[in-house]
Design a protein around this motif. Structure first.
Motif, PDB file in Angstrom:
ATOM      1  N   LYS A  12       0.838  -1.201   0.000  1.00 15.99           N
ATOM      2  CA  LYS A  12       0.000   0.000   0.000  1.00 15.99           C
ATOM      3  C   LYS A  12       0.873   1.252   0.000  1.00 15.99           C
ATOM      4  CE  LYS A  12      -3.079  -0.001   3.200  1.00 15.99           C
ATOM      5  NZ  LYS A  12      -3.922   0.234   4.382  1.00 15.99           N
ATOM      6  N   ARG A  13       1.886   1.260   0.837  1.00 12.39           N
ATOM      7  CA  ARG A  13       2.790   2.413   0.894  1.00 12.39           C
ATOM      8  C   ARG A  13       3.517   2.610  -0.434  1.00 12.39           C
ATOM      9  NH1 ARG A  13       3.978   4.515   5.901  1.00 12.39           N
ATOM     10  NH2 ARG A  13       3.159   3.350   7.682  1.00 12.39           N
ATOM     11  N   SER A  15       2.526   1.649  -3.389  1.00 12.07           N
ATOM     12  CA  SER A  15       1.563   2.132  -4.398  1.00 12.07           C
ATOM     13  C   SER A  15       1.372   3.633  -4.275  1.00 12.07           C
ATOM     14  CB  SER A  15       0.222   1.421  -4.235  1.00 12.07           C
ATOM     15  OG  SER A  15       0.337   0.082  -4.632  1.00 12.07           O
ATOM     16  N   ARG A  16       1.318   4.115  -3.031  1.00 13.25           N
ATOM     17  CA  ARG A  16       1.192   5.563  -2.829  1.00 13.25           C
ATOM     18  C   ARG A  16       2.427   6.297  -3.357  1.00 13.25           C
ATOM     19  NH1 ARG A  16       0.134   5.406   3.003  1.00 13.25           N
ATOM     20  NH2 ARG A  16      -1.508   3.888   3.016  1.00 13.25           N
ATOM     21  N   GLN A  20       2.754   9.127  -6.146  1.00  9.24           N
ATOM     22  CA  GLN A  20       3.438  10.400  -5.911  1.00  9.24           C
ATOM     23  C   GLN A  20       4.459  10.683  -7.013  1.00  9.24           C
ATOM     24  OE1 GLN A  20       4.728   9.450  -1.817  1.00  9.24           O
ATOM     25  NE2 GLN A  20       4.020  11.505  -1.284  1.00  9.24           N
TER      26      GLN A  20
END
Length: 92
Positions: A12-13, A15-16, A20
């Motif tokens: 999840k991190r 993917s963020r 970005q």
């Protein structure tokens, strides 16, 4: 090796972070204000550092701890690997 619940969090991190970085690329293409782009680069860098620290924590609490319990050259190698990884993170 990461645990399954931590793996989901890392994915999840990451993917963020990926989003970005795509956003930063768009900002460059659109000639956005340099300081705004630099702010986003700093945010993405911080997010990657968070991922790195999480991976390092997993490595220390599982791989290194297990090798230390076994002792011997395997333990020494795992500690060397961890020290090298920490040195790379500090230099970056």
């Amino acid at each position: 090796m990461t645990r399954d619940n931590n793996k989901a969090d890392l994915r999840k991190r990451l993917s963020r972070v990926e989003g970005q970085v795509r956003g930063i690329s768009r900002m460059v293409d659109e000639d956005k204000y340099c300081i705004d782009i630099l702010t986003q680069v700093a945010a993405a860098t911080k997010a990657l550092e968070t991922v790195a620290l999480s991976l390092l924590s997993d490595h220390l609490s599982h791989c290194v701890a297990q090798a230390s319990a076994e002792g011997g050259e395997v333990a020494a190698e795992k500690v060397r690997e961890a020290n090298d990884a920490i040195a790379r993170l500090v230099r970056s």
